[in-house]
Design a protein around this motif. Sequence first.
Motif, mmCIF file in Angstrom:
data_model
loop_
_atom_site.group_PDB
_atom_site.id
_atom_site.type_symbol
_atom_site.label_atom_id
_atom_site.label_comp_id
_atom_site.label_asym_id
_atom_site.label_seq_id
_atom_site.Cartn_x
_atom_site.Cartn_y
_atom_site.Cartn_z
ATOM 1 N N VAL A 159 39.730 -30.549 -30.450
ATOM 2 C CA VAL A 159 39.272 -29.811 -31.625
ATOM 3 C C VAL A 159 38.621 -30.736 -32.432
ATOM 4 N N THR A 160 37.313 -30.518 -32.852
ATOM 5 C CA THR A 160 36.612 -31.400 -33.548
ATOM 6 C C THR A 160 36.798 -31.240 -34.902
ATOM 7 N N PHE A 161 36.853 -30.030 -35.595
ATOM 8 C CA PHE A 161 37.240 -29.871 -37.038
ATOM 9 C C PHE A 161 38.103 -28.797 -37.102
ATOM 10 N N ASN A 162 39.129 -28.821 -37.958
ATOM 11 C CA ASN A 162 39.951 -27.859 -38.301
ATOM 12 C C ASN A 162 39.523 -27.040 -39.494
ATOM 13 N N GLU A 163 39.156 -25.971 -39.572
ATOM 14 C CA GLU A 163 38.851 -24.923 -40.696
ATOM 15 C C GLU A 163 37.790 -25.647 -41.437
ATOM 16 N N GLY A 221 36.323 -27.575 -28.833
ATOM 17 C CA GLY A 221 35.877 -26.501 -29.705
ATOM 18 C C GLY A 221 36.485 -26.646 -30.971
ATOM 19 N N ALA A 222 36.075 -25.770 -31.931
ATOM 20 C CA ALA A 222 36.515 -26.023 -33.376
ATOM 21 C C ALA A 222 37.918 -25.037 -33.650
ATOM 22 N N CYS A 251 30.292 -20.733 -40.472
ATOM 23 C CA CYS A 251 30.891 -21.925 -39.672
ATOM 24 C C CYS A 251 31.115 -21.632 -38.238
ATOM 25 N N LEU A 252 31.256 -20.348 -38.179
ATOM 26 C CA LEU A 252 31.929 -19.961 -36.609
ATOM 27 C C LEU A 252 30.514 -19.817 -35.737
ATOM 28 N N ALA A 253 29.218 -19.254 -36.131
ATOM 29 C CA ALA A 253 28.093 -19.272 -35.688
ATOM 30 C C ALA A 253 27.736 -20.721 -35.396
ATOM 31 N N GLY A 254 27.680 -21.472 -36.379
ATOM 32 C CA GLY A 254 27.393 -23.038 -36.185
ATOM 33 C C GLY A 254 28.190 -23.823 -35.272
ATOM 34 N N MET A 255 29.259 -23.748 -35.275
ATOM 35 C CA MET A 255 30.217 -24.503 -34.272
ATOM 36 C C MET A 255 30.183 -23.997 -33.098
ATOM 37 N N THR A 256 29.666 -22.790 -32.592
ATOM 38 C CA THR A 256 29.736 -22.269 -31.333
ATOM 39 C C THR A 256 28.347 -22.197 -30.894
ATOM 40 N N THR A 257 27.453 -21.993 -31.698
ATOM 41 C CA THR A 257 25.880 -21.952 -31.118
ATOM 42 C C THR A 257 25.029 -23.092 -31.638
ATOM 43 N N GLY A 258 25.564 -23.752 -32.485
ATOM 44 C CA GLY A 258 24.477 -24.840 -33.407
ATOM 45 C C GLY A 258 23.699 -24.311 -34.288
ATOM 46 N N ARG A 259 23.783 -22.714 -34.463
ATOM 47 C CA ARG A 259 22.788 -22.288 -35.251
ATOM 48 C C ARG A 259 23.075 -22.562 -36.903
ATOM 49 N N LEU A 260 22.445 -22.719 -37.647
ATOM 50 C CA LEU A 260 22.387 -22.627 -39.372
ATOM 51 C C LEU A 260 21.988 -21.316 -39.677
ATOM 52 N N LYS A 261 22.714 -20.789 -40.057
ATOM 53 C CA LYS A 261 22.330 -19.286 -40.652
ATOM 54 C C LYS A 261 22.328 -19.335 -42.257
ATOM 55 N N PHE A 262 21.323 -18.476 -42.677
ATOM 56 C CA PHE A 262 21.245 -18.368 -44.121
ATOM 57 C C PHE A 262 22.474 -18.250 -44.926
ATOM 58 N N ARG A 275 25.149 -23.557 -26.574
ATOM 59 C CA ARG A 275 26.732 -23.118 -26.524
ATOM 60 C C ARG A 275 27.319 -24.527 -26.795
ATOM 61 N N TYR A 276 27.945 -24.524 -27.905
ATOM 62 C CA TYR A 276 28.596 -26.098 -28.164
ATOM 63 C C TYR A 276 30.138 -25.791 -28.321
ATOM 64 N N ALA A 277 30.494 -24.747 -27.561
ATOM 65 C CA ALA A 277 32.130 -24.658 -27.515
ATOM 66 C C ALA A 277 32.585 -24.173 -26.347
#
Length: 432
Positions: A159-163, A221-222, A251-262, A275-277
């Motif tokens: 696990v890279t980062f917790n919460e 994963g995270a 954070c969920l979208a970012g940690m899973t797909t690398g996508r930075l959302k608005f 896919r990064y998880a």
Amino acid sequence: MGVCMAIFKLPDDFLLGTVTSSVQIEGGDTGNTWYQWAKDGHIVDNSSPFTACDHWNKVEEDTRILKSLHVQTHRMSLEWSRLEPAPGQFSAAALQHYREEIQRLLDENIEPLVTLHHFSEPVWFQEAGGWQREGNAQYFIAYVRYVVENLGDLVCEWVTFNEPNVYTLFGYEIGSFPPGIRNLRISRQVKAELIKTHVHLYTLIHQIRRDRQFPGRTRVGAAMHLRVFDGLTFFGKMVARLADHIFNELCLAGMTTGRLKFPLPGWPSSHKKGRYADFLGINYYTRNIVEFAWDPRLYFYRWLNDKSLDKSDLGWDIYPQGIYRVCKKYYSRYKLPIYITENGISDKHDNRRPDYLVRHLAWLAKAVSAGIKVERYYHWTLMDNFEWLEGETAKFGLYHCNFRTQERTARKSAELFRAVCMTKEFTAEIGG
């Protein structure tokens, strides 16, 4: 035991375990940010992680407790400040300690899931500007490289980062966690930096274990703190969707797909999405009902309790159905195996924990039956610990820990969890 008879049966290959965090149980370390935060008077009972559970010196005893529970897996974290007490200076002694701790788990057929960042950081990292200073992520990346190169033969899953959502909310937005910053812009900046760092580490960990030909299947994963947000009125439901987007989705979208959302900086992100998880780590505790409020200091919403639900010692609503709801929602979206990386309740007298445990596991069994690929459950936590701002006052443990004598005492919920770990089911006989 007085628990509700929520009869369930989990698959034979479903893994049950517990979870701990290094700074919350180890004791004895003065180089981490939470030791300094406690020293500065931010903890409600003036306790300190310097005491905690003295796990650093009680690894053998605590491993015996894990064995007695018949857990198949255990999630633990490494203390960055112990392994790298000064920039670029790694401790061979600390590394050997963790190797021996992990090897003890393996010797008892307990599969380790290792967390690299669980809220705590070296003081020197914070003094260097922490995550808000450009380029500082390289410190953490170098630390992770050192850890995986030297422990990757023993550990397959990371696990890279917790919460990261909780870390940034309380550390950089509300300011109640170290480093105590209250700035929305910096909070968003740090959140984006953690996502980009996770994306880098996902590839790095896979590469190191592949190049070194370390045994076992690599999974990275995270662990995301996910809450159900519900509104009661039209405006409340709109605000609930906003709270869900800001707290859960970014954070969920970012940690899973690398996508930075608005509204994260860098949106729309230009780097390659993918896919990064390898699993979805879900920390689930409670649901929040939110309603619209005019006061901007409340972020335009206020919290409401559901009067029909029982509460934990911390006043959190007990809402077991929520664990099913978050699993269903995010498995449908990402189709990744789910690990419940944390679930538990603050319950000093252990009156509600048995029922809490059984009902959440029953909803997970229902999720599995519905085709949702939930593979693991980690109970927070093995024993009472230093519970962040609550210090020694919040009792989440299956075992009571006397922080003065360091004696561990099994609660009745520990006996129940042991029975479930042995059989992967809950029956009327166990409940009796």
